[in-house]
Motif scaffolding. Sequence first.
Motif, PDB file in Angstrom:
ATOM      1  N   TRP A  11       0.973  -1.248  -0.040  1.00 32.17           N
ATOM      2  CA  TRP A  11       0.044   0.030  -0.119  1.00 32.17           C
ATOM      3  C   TRP A  11       0.949   1.381  -0.129  1.00 32.17           C
ATOM      4  N   GLY A  12       0.595   2.329  -1.037  1.00 38.58           N
ATOM      5  CA  GLY A  12       1.177   3.290  -0.844  1.00 38.58           C
ATOM      6  C   GLY A  12       0.882   4.237   0.411  1.00 38.58           C
ATOM      7  N   GLU A  13      -0.564   4.128   0.966  1.00 34.00           N
ATOM      8  CA  GLU A  13      -1.068   4.709   1.908  1.00 34.00           C
ATOM      9  C   GLU A  13      -2.041   4.002   2.396  1.00 34.00           C
ATOM     10  N   VAL A  14      -2.463   3.932   3.925  1.00 31.53           N
ATOM     11  CA  VAL A  14      -3.652   3.368   4.241  1.00 31.53           C
ATOM     12  C   VAL A  14      -4.274   4.528   5.051  1.00 31.53           C
ATOM     13  N   ILE A  15      -5.489   4.444   4.614  1.00 27.93           N
ATOM     14  CA  ILE A  15      -6.512   5.595   5.205  1.00 27.93           C
ATOM     15  C   ILE A  15      -7.560   4.995   6.160  1.00 27.93           C
ATOM     16  N   GLY A  16      -7.924   5.376   7.091  1.00 29.39           N
ATOM     17  CA  GLY A  16      -9.038   4.797   7.990  1.00 29.39           C
ATOM     18  C   GLY A  16     -10.047   5.852   7.941  1.00 29.39           C
ATOM     19  N   ILE A  17     -11.256   5.339   7.603  1.00 27.28           N
ATOM     20  CA  ILE A  17     -12.483   6.283   7.464  1.00 27.28           C
ATOM     21  C   ILE A  17     -13.340   5.687   8.727  1.00 27.28           C
ATOM     22  N   GLU A  18     -13.615   6.437   9.722  1.00 34.71           N
ATOM     23  CA  GLU A  18     -14.603   6.032  10.605  1.00 34.71           C
ATOM     24  C   GLU A  18     -15.520   7.202  11.029  1.00 34.71           C
ATOM     25  N   LEU A  19     -16.835   6.758  11.199  1.00 35.86           N
ATOM     26  CA  LEU A  19     -18.022   7.634  11.284  1.00 35.86           C
ATOM     27  C   LEU A  19     -17.993   8.113  12.904  1.00 35.86           C
ATOM     28  N   LEU A  20     -17.890   7.143  13.812  1.00 35.25           N
ATOM     29  CA  LEU A  20     -17.804   7.606  15.239  1.00 35.25           C
ATOM     30  C   LEU A  20     -16.526   8.155  15.656  1.00 35.25           C
ATOM     31  N   ALA A  21     -16.564   9.256  16.435  1.00 37.45           N
ATOM     32  CA  ALA A  21     -15.337  10.068  16.825  1.00 37.45           C
ATOM     33  C   ALA A  21     -14.645   9.164  18.009  1.00 37.45           C
ATOM     34  N   GLY A  22     -15.386   8.346  18.912  1.00 39.35           N
ATOM     35  CA  GLY A  22     -14.659   7.396  19.592  1.00 39.35           C
ATOM     36  C   GLY A  22     -13.707   6.224  19.149  1.00 39.35           C
ATOM     37  N   LEU A  23     -14.150   5.971  18.125  1.00 36.52           N
ATOM     38  CA  LEU A  23     -13.442   4.736  17.556  1.00 36.52           C
ATOM     39  C   LEU A  23     -12.523   5.192  16.685  1.00 36.52           C
ATOM     40  N   HIS A  24     -12.862   6.432  15.944  1.00 37.89           N
ATOM     41  CA  HIS A  24     -11.685   7.340  15.420  1.00 37.89           C
ATOM     42  C   HIS A  24     -10.354   7.522  16.265  1.00 37.89           C
ATOM     43  N   ASP A  25     -10.745   7.952  17.403  1.00 43.79           N
ATOM     44  CA  ASP A  25      -9.674   8.128  18.292  1.00 43.79           C
ATOM     45  C   ASP A  25      -9.046   6.984  18.863  1.00 43.79           C
ATOM     46  N   LEU A  26      -9.825   5.653  19.075  1.00 41.43           N
ATOM     47  CA  LEU A  26      -9.144   4.592  19.327  1.00 41.43           C
ATOM     48  C   LEU A  26      -8.031   4.308  18.363  1.00 41.43           C
ATOM     49  N   ALA A  27      -8.373   4.407  17.301  1.00 45.98           N
ATOM     50  CA  ALA A  27      -7.522   3.961  15.921  1.00 45.98           C
ATOM     51  C   ALA A  27      -6.155   4.821  16.052  1.00 45.98           C
ATOM     52  N   ILE A  28      -6.187   6.113  16.354  1.00 43.99           N
ATOM     53  CA  ILE A  28      -5.229   6.968  16.295  1.00 43.99           C
ATOM     54  C   ILE A  28      -4.125   6.635  17.493  1.00 43.99           C
ATOM     55  N   ASP A  29      -4.889   6.260  18.663  1.00 45.46           N
ATOM     56  CA  ASP A  29      -4.110   5.872  19.853  1.00 45.46           C
ATOM     57  C   ASP A  29      -3.439   4.554  19.732  1.00 45.46           C
ATOM     58  N   ALA A  30      -4.166   3.512  18.907  1.00 50.61           N
ATOM     59  CA  ALA A  30      -3.529   2.316  18.634  1.00 50.61           C
ATOM     60  C   ALA A  30      -2.242   2.604  17.843  1.00 50.61           C
TER      61      ALA A  30
END
Length: 104
Positions: A11-30
């Motif tokens: 992959w040249g880049e992996v982009i995570g798209i998440e609707l829920l802010a809490g899950l978005h924040d968990l992905a960044i924390d991980a």
Amino acid sequence: LTSALLYPNVWGEVIGIELLAGLHDLAIDARMKLETLPTSDEIKIAPMDYSCQDIYSDESAAIVKSGGGFSSFSVTWGREGDVLTELSAFLDAHAPAGARIITI
């Protein structure tokens, strides 16, 4: 994160798209926790970015048009009507030919 770790040279880049802010924040924390591992400089990982928005937005469509692989953790969607069918139609309309799509 899993795709970026498993296939860092694909992959040249992996982009995570998440609707829920809490899950978005968990992905960044991980991702941030990965940086703190003693061997983090030895871990190969594809470049990553994160987006907190509706998958059906114009911004998400632009991301999907440039992608080559998609995964969706959607185990509860069967109980919520046609959500998985709608996602499939969206990816069919916007993902490039030959894209890999994984639903879990």
